[in-house]
Design an enzyme around this catalytic site. Structure first.
Site, PDB file in Angstrom:
ATOM      1  N   ASP A  36     -11.001   3.962  17.026  1.00  0.00           N
ATOM      2  CA  ASP A  36     -11.787   4.020  15.791  1.00  0.00           C
ATOM      3  C   ASP A  36     -11.375   5.281  15.019  1.00  0.00           C
ATOM      4  O   ASP A  36     -11.526   6.401  15.523  1.00  0.00           O
ATOM      5  CB  ASP A  36     -13.280   4.070  16.168  1.00  0.00           C
ATOM      6  CG  ASP A  36     -14.164   4.250  14.937  1.00  0.00           C
ATOM      7  OD1 ASP A  36     -13.640   4.233  13.804  1.00  0.00           O
ATOM      8  OD2 ASP A  36     -15.388   4.394  15.115  1.00  0.00           O
ATOM      9  N   ASP A  75      -5.180   2.685  14.529  1.00  0.00           N
ATOM     10  CA  ASP A  75      -5.671   1.396  14.014  1.00  0.00           C
ATOM     11  C   ASP A  75      -5.720   0.411  15.176  1.00  0.00           C
ATOM     12  O   ASP A  75      -4.816   0.415  16.027  1.00  0.00           O
ATOM     13  CB  ASP A  75      -4.724   0.865  12.911  1.00  0.00           C
ATOM     14  CG  ASP A  75      -5.397  -0.154  12.008  1.00  0.00           C
ATOM     15  OD1 ASP A  75      -5.987  -1.131  12.529  1.00  0.00           O
ATOM     16  OD2 ASP A  75      -5.336   0.014  10.774  1.00  0.00           O
ATOM     17  N   ALA A 114      -2.487   0.290   9.964  1.00  0.00           N
ATOM     18  CA  ALA A 114      -1.763  -0.988  10.032  1.00  0.00           C
ATOM     19  C   ALA A 114      -1.746  -1.729   8.684  1.00  0.00           C
ATOM     20  O   ALA A 114      -2.726  -1.642   7.938  1.00  0.00           O
ATOM     21  CB  ALA A 114      -2.424  -1.865  11.093  1.00  0.00           C
ATOM     22  N   PRO A 115      -0.659  -2.397   8.321  1.00  0.00           N
ATOM     23  CA  PRO A 115       0.566  -2.576   9.110  1.00  0.00           C
ATOM     24  C   PRO A 115       1.531  -1.393   9.040  1.00  0.00           C
ATOM     25  O   PRO A 115       2.524  -1.366   9.771  1.00  0.00           O
ATOM     26  CB  PRO A 115       1.196  -3.824   8.475  1.00  0.00           C
ATOM     27  CG  PRO A 115       0.722  -3.797   7.054  1.00  0.00           C
ATOM     28  CD  PRO A 115      -0.670  -3.210   7.098  1.00  0.00           C
ATOM     29  N   GLY A 116       1.279  -0.423   8.131  1.00  0.00           N
ATOM     30  CA  GLY A 116       2.110   0.776   8.240  1.00  0.00           C
ATOM     31  C   GLY A 116       2.755   1.294   6.950  1.00  0.00           C
ATOM     32  O   GLY A 116       3.674   2.104   7.016  1.00  0.00           O
ATOM     33  N   GLY A 117       2.274   0.867   5.807  1.00  0.00           N
ATOM     34  CA  GLY A 117       2.868   1.328   4.538  1.00  0.00           C
ATOM     35  C   GLY A 117       2.797   2.844   4.369  1.00  0.00           C
ATOM     36  O   GLY A 117       3.775   3.494   3.987  1.00  0.00           O
ATOM     37  N   SER A 155       0.832  -1.218   0.000  1.00  0.00           N
ATOM     38  CA  SER A 155       0.000   0.000   0.000  1.00  0.00           C
ATOM     39  C   SER A 155       0.859   1.258   0.000  1.00  0.00           C
ATOM     40  O   SER A 155       0.391   2.329  -0.404  1.00  0.00           O
ATOM     41  CB  SER A 155      -0.885   0.047   1.237  1.00  0.00           C
ATOM     42  OG  SER A 155      -1.802  -0.978   1.222  1.00  0.00           O
ATOM     43  N   LYS A 189     -13.502   3.806  -1.365  1.00  0.00           N
ATOM     44  CA  LYS A 189     -13.719   2.454  -1.897  1.00  0.00           C
ATOM     45  C   LYS A 189     -15.025   2.479  -2.676  1.00  0.00           C
ATOM     46  O   LYS A 189     -16.082   2.822  -2.127  1.00  0.00           O
ATOM     47  CB  LYS A 189     -13.794   1.494  -0.703  1.00  0.00           C
ATOM     48  CG  LYS A 189     -14.254   0.130  -1.040  1.00  0.00           C
ATOM     49  CD  LYS A 189     -13.088  -0.802  -1.153  1.00  0.00           C
ATOM     50  CE  LYS A 189     -13.556  -2.206  -1.474  1.00  0.00           C
ATOM     51  NZ  LYS A 189     -13.040  -2.719  -2.725  1.00  0.00           N
TER      52      LYS A 189
HETATM   53  C1  LIG Z   1      -6.116  -1.263   3.705  1.00  0.00           C
HETATM   54  S1  LIG Z   1      -5.611  -1.410   5.357  1.00  0.00           S
HETATM   55  C2  LIG Z   1      -4.493  -0.076   5.533  1.00  0.00           C
HETATM   56  C3  LIG Z   1      -3.141  -0.330   4.957  1.00  0.00           C
HETATM   57  C4  LIG Z   1      -2.173   0.755   5.310  1.00  0.00           C
HETATM   58  N1  LIG Z   1      -2.508   2.024   4.684  1.00  0.00           N
HETATM   59  C5  LIG Z   1      -0.770   0.396   4.906  1.00  0.00           C
HETATM   60  O1  LIG Z   1      -0.201   1.103   4.043  1.00  0.00           O
HETATM   61  O2  LIG Z   1      -0.215  -0.556   5.443  1.00  0.00           O
HETATM   62  C6  LIG Z   1      -6.995  -0.856   6.218  1.00  0.00           C
HETATM   63  C7  LIG Z   1      -6.803  -0.760   7.729  1.00  0.00           C
HETATM   64  O3  LIG Z   1      -7.899  -0.073   8.270  1.00  0.00           O
HETATM   65  C8  LIG Z   1      -8.145  -0.565   9.558  1.00  0.00           C
HETATM   66  N2  LIG Z   1      -9.513  -0.154   9.955  1.00  0.00           N
HETATM   67  C9  LIG Z   1     -10.700  -0.593   9.506  1.00  0.00           C
HETATM   68  N3  LIG Z   1     -11.694   0.084  10.093  1.00  0.00           N
HETATM   69  C10 LIG Z   1     -11.101   0.974  10.925  1.00  0.00           C
HETATM   70  C11 LIG Z   1     -11.599   1.984  11.805  1.00  0.00           C
HETATM   71  N4  LIG Z   1     -12.893   2.214  11.937  1.00  0.00           N
HETATM   72  N5  LIG Z   1     -10.703   2.707  12.501  1.00  0.00           N
HETATM   73  C12 LIG Z   1      -9.369   2.500  12.375  1.00  0.00           C
HETATM   74  N6  LIG Z   1      -8.852   1.566  11.545  1.00  0.00           N
HETATM   75  C13 LIG Z   1      -9.713   0.821  10.831  1.00  0.00           C
HETATM   76  C14 LIG Z   1      -7.922  -2.052   9.444  1.00  0.00           C
HETATM   77  O4  LIG Z   1      -7.588  -2.594  10.711  1.00  0.00           O
HETATM   78  C15 LIG Z   1      -6.761  -2.102   8.456  1.00  0.00           C
HETATM   79  O5  LIG Z   1      -5.536  -2.208   9.146  1.00  0.00           O
END
Ligand SMILES: C[S@@+](CC[C@H](N)C(=O)[O-])C[C@H]1O[C@@H](n2cnc3c(N)ncnc32)[C@H](O)[C@@H]1O
Length: 358
Positions: free
Chosen positions: A263, A243, A224-227, A191, A308
């Site tokens: 959240d 996250d 998460a995971p942190g990209g 990501s 999305k």
């Molecule tokens: C597509 S991943 C993010 C990848 C991240 N941008 C990266 O580069 O690694 C989506 C993330 O959103 C988190 N997530 C989903 N709903 C959430 C919420 N309401 N609040 C915070 N995090 C949320 C999930 O736990 C997941 O880690």
């Protein structure tokens, strides 16, 4: 020239065609489109007396979301195996092509092309074709043309090229509209490339330091995971990563990241930050309202967030989100720049950028 070839992500041909049809209609130009299904190509044809050149003069590519790149179509040129260069020369002469219009040419392929031989041919053909066209007076010497408009040859296969002209000031700066980015081994997820591409697309190259220079503060929602957090840290920023999921330990060890388990839609910073980025996969309207809340409440100056898109009515959903954003920003009486783009590294989502200009 009455036709434009559009390039988009394969599978999004209808969205790209519909978007240009609407944008053209908003400028009083009417046309129709023919998707080349799942090839990432769309032919857009103007129905009225106006030329496709006029359309391109009125609509900057950067205002479109689903159209990744485009060029004016001169026509389809058959390529007989015995003399492909000769065929292009004959074709351009027949089309009354002025050799002064471009000094360079580019060969392109469809994004879905899997024929490696065609890929090799496209690459190796540029030099002999350029030479042949120059000798025939159909391509200017480099020094003759300061404008940088370019002759385009889109190879559908070995037998057919769609020949056209791209305009230097209204085309993607990246070859085929795709920035080629490399994922460093230390990046916690693929990501990371999305945020890098977003910056490349939305921030002027010569102003990177104004937007991303070190010492800035950022919030990454759904980190998460942190990209994305990793990209922000690479720019020297201090990041709050929100996250409930686990963050990459090496990234946390940099000391630049505070991990908050909360959240992302409800959490707010105590003090305003420079950047808010959000990669949470949820309902696009919810994310649009979240971004609006941050920008409208002056909690961040810049934001990059993903919307999305649903399986059906993807273009319509973007229009609804765009209205939410534009209307909300107008109500907040903020001077902002909103951009959105279906990036190469996006799949079923689009990426938006808002910048407060006050
Ligand atoms: C597509 S991943 C993010 C990848 C991240 N941008 C990266 O580069 O690694 C989506 C993330 O959103 C988190 N997530 C989903 N709903 C959430 C919420 N309401 N609040 C915070 N995090 C949320 C999930 O736990 C997941 O880690």
């Amino acid at each position: 020239m009455q036709q434009i070839m559009l390039m988009c992500r394969p599978g999004f041909e209808t969205e790209a065609g519909q978007e240009l049809m609407d944008s053209a209609a908003a400028c009083g130009l009417f046309g129709y489109f023919q998707p080349i299904r799942n090839a990432g190509l769309v032919r857009f044809t103007l129905g009225g007396p106006e030329s496709a050149f006029e359309l391109m003069q009125r609509i900057p590519l950067g205002e479109l979301v689903f159209v990744r790149d485009w060029f004016l179509v001169i026509g389809d040129c058959p390529l007989p195996a015995r003399d492909r260069v000769g065929a292009v020369i004959e074709f351009l002469r027949g089309a009354d092509w002025q050799g002064s219009l471009a000094s360079r040419l580019e060969t392109r392929l469809t994004e879905t092309n899997e024929d490696r031989d065609l890929g090799n041919f496209a690459r190796k053909w540029v030099a002999p074709l350029s030479r042949g066209l120059r000798e025939a007076g159909l391509l200017a010497q480099d020094s003759d043309s300061a404008k940088g408009d370019r002759l385009e040859l889109l190879l559908l296969d070995f037998e057919t090229a769609v020949v056209g002209l791209s305009l230097a000031d209204n085309r993607s700066p990246f070859p085929q509209g795709i920035p080629r980015l490399r994922l460093p081994a230390s990046a916690p997820s693929r990501s990371a490339l999305k945020l890098e591409e977003a910056w490349k697309v939305f921030i002027p190259e010569d102003r990177y330091l104004d937007y991303l220079g070190g010492g800035r503060k950022a919030v990454d929602l759904g980190a998460a995971p942190g990209g994305w957090t990793w990209q922000l840290v690479q720019q020297g920023m201090m990041v709050t990563a929100v996250d409930n999921g686990p963050m990459n330990p090496e990234l946390m060890a940099t000391g630049h990241v505070e991990h908050v388990r909360a959240d992302g839609y409800a959490w707010r910073p105590k003090r305003a930050v420079d950047w808010m980025v959000c990669d949470i996969v949820d309902k696009p309207r919810k994310t649009a309202r979240l971004a609006l809340d941050w920008v409208g409440g002056k909690l961040c100056r810049y934001t990059v967030f993903n919307l999305k898109l649903p399986m059906k009515k993807r273009y319509e959903e973007w229009l609804i989100c765009r209205d939410i954003l534009l209307q909300g920003l107008a109500e907040a009486e903020l001077n902002c720049r909103l951009r959105a783009r279906h990036l190469y590294h996006d799949r079923e989502e689009i990426t938006c950028f808002i910048e407060r200009l006050d």
